[in-house]
Design an enzyme around this catalytic site. Structure first.
Site, PDB file in Angstrom:
ATOM      1  N   ARG A 106      -6.578   1.243  -2.075  1.00 22.59           N
ATOM      2  CA  ARG A 106      -6.186   2.133  -3.311  1.00 22.59           C
ATOM      3  C   ARG A 106      -6.990   2.225  -4.422  1.00 22.59           C
ATOM      4  O   ARG A 106      -7.094   3.062  -5.172  1.00 22.59           O
ATOM      5  CB  ARG A 106      -4.633   2.054  -3.437  1.00 22.59           C
ATOM      6  CG  ARG A 106      -3.596   2.541  -2.565  1.00 22.59           C
ATOM      7  CD  ARG A 106      -2.534   2.435  -3.040  1.00 22.59           C
ATOM      8  NE  ARG A 106      -1.293   2.749  -1.867  1.00 22.59           N
ATOM      9  CZ  ARG A 106      -1.006   4.098  -1.247  1.00 22.59           C
ATOM     10  NH1 ARG A 106      -1.714   5.072  -1.745  1.00 22.59           N
ATOM     11  NH2 ARG A 106      -0.368   4.158  -0.343  1.00 22.59           N
ATOM     12  N   LYS A 148      -2.348 -15.343   4.522  1.00 24.41           N
ATOM     13  CA  LYS A 148      -1.112 -16.060   4.271  1.00 24.41           C
ATOM     14  C   LYS A 148      -0.531 -15.447   2.943  1.00 24.41           C
ATOM     15  O   LYS A 148      -1.118 -15.180   2.094  1.00 24.41           O
ATOM     16  CB  LYS A 148      -1.426 -17.553   4.276  1.00 24.41           C
ATOM     17  CG  LYS A 148      -2.335 -17.897   3.382  1.00 24.41           C
ATOM     18  CD  LYS A 148      -1.830 -18.382   1.715  1.00 24.41           C
ATOM     19  CE  LYS A 148      -2.658 -18.528   0.552  1.00 24.41           C
ATOM     20  NZ  LYS A 148      -1.926 -18.601  -0.793  1.00 24.41           N
TER      21      LYS A 148
END
Length: 311
Positions: free
Chosen positions: A41, A94
């Site tokens: 974005r 992660k």
């Protein structure tokens, strides 16, 4: 799926610091991958098509084989599920998700769709970790002390998501220590914890953790985001045959004070090599143990309010 030249056509979602520092350089240098598109974005990356969302990227890039998801964990589930349902292999930064249950859904979805799902734990690929695991195998462990202390202002400047519910706070780096510990030690479990939470935040800035295993071994961990100056990423394992120390995040290994020879650091190259192998074998690798320990800390830990934190 794979490209005609044998490489895996991959799209990257989330063009933030970790993507620019690690993912993009490794993908660019690997013979296993062709970077086909990115979605973000805010960020952009020159040389490939750029999209604002994963949905737009999937619609515009029908030749994609896989996606690597580098957004914050709170928003990763919907993206991962959409990619899986579209038949793409998925690499998860992660932690693999904001909750254990959502990752369980992803595991089943990947199995049903016949695509690979990889929960990456980059610290396990530090050069000293596998030699440490090999040396500890079969040895009697007396105690373990983990110290993972760093400066949040240096590593996560102006990143509001890490302080929100699901962002995990100090467990964002602390889970790296837990990913190593769960790889090199016998199974262990939490017996108690204290989580220090700034009065103006939702996630902890520090944590003191107490674990043990089936043999009653004392395993202590201290995570702290308030350390300035030299940073500390150490795991000390006292055994009947000597003291093993993994320091600098697993990049240095000493046994009884003697530094062991190790290959150069290549954590993310190791991750992407592993993902390529999974894609080509049609298998998945989703170890939830590090995230289980974080969830247990929030479940069983006592919360202590500390002074407000400002960037």
């Amino acid at each position: 799926m794979s490209a005609s030249n044998g490489t895996i056509r991959i799209g990257l979602v989330g063009i933030g610091k970790i993507a620019r520092d690690q993912h993009l350089p490794v993908i660019g240098a690997s013979p296993d991958y062709t970077l086909t598109a990115v979605a973000s974005r805010e960020g952009r990356y020159e040389g490939v098509p750029n999209y604002r969302t994963l949905a737009e990227m999937l619609a515009g890039q029908g030749d994609l084989d896989a996606v690597a998801l580098c957004q914050p964990p709170q928003v990763r589930f919907s993206a991962a599920l959409a990619a899986i349902e579209a038949g793409r292999h998925v690499f998860l930064e992660k932690p693999p998700g904001a909750t254990l249950a959502e990752v369980g859904i992803l595991i089943e979805a990947a199995r049903a769709r016949g695509v690979s799902l990889f929960a990456s734990w980059h610290s396990r690929y530090a050069p000293g970790v596998e030699p440490a695991r090999h040396w500890l195998s079969g040895r009697r462990i007396r105690s373990v002390a983990i110290a993972w202390m760093e400066d949040v202002r240096h590593w996560h400047p102006n990143q509001a998501w890490i302080w929100q519910a699901g962002g995990m706070g100090v467990f964002d780096p602390g889970i790296n220590a837990l990913s190593i510990a769960t790889h090199i030690l016998p199974p262990f479990f939490l017996t108690g914890a204290t989580l220090s939470v700034p009065e103006n935040r939702q996630a902890p800035i520090a944590a003191d953790l107490h674990f043990t295993d089936a043999d009653g071994t004392a395993i202590e961990a201290v995570f702290d985001w308030r350390q300035t100056g030299p940073q500390t990423w150490d795991i000390r394992v006292d055994t009947e045959d000597g003291l093993l120390v993994l320091s600098k995040g697993g990049s240095v290994l000493t046994i009884d004070g003697s530094e062991q020879p190790l290959p150069p650091e290549a954590e993310y190259r190791g991750l992407y090599d592993r993902f390529a192998a999974l894609v080509r074998s049609g298998t998945s690798d989703v170890d939830l143990n590090p995230l289980i320990h974080v969830a247990d800390a929030f479940l069983r830990g006592e919360r202590r309010t500390v002074e407000a934190f400002t960037d």
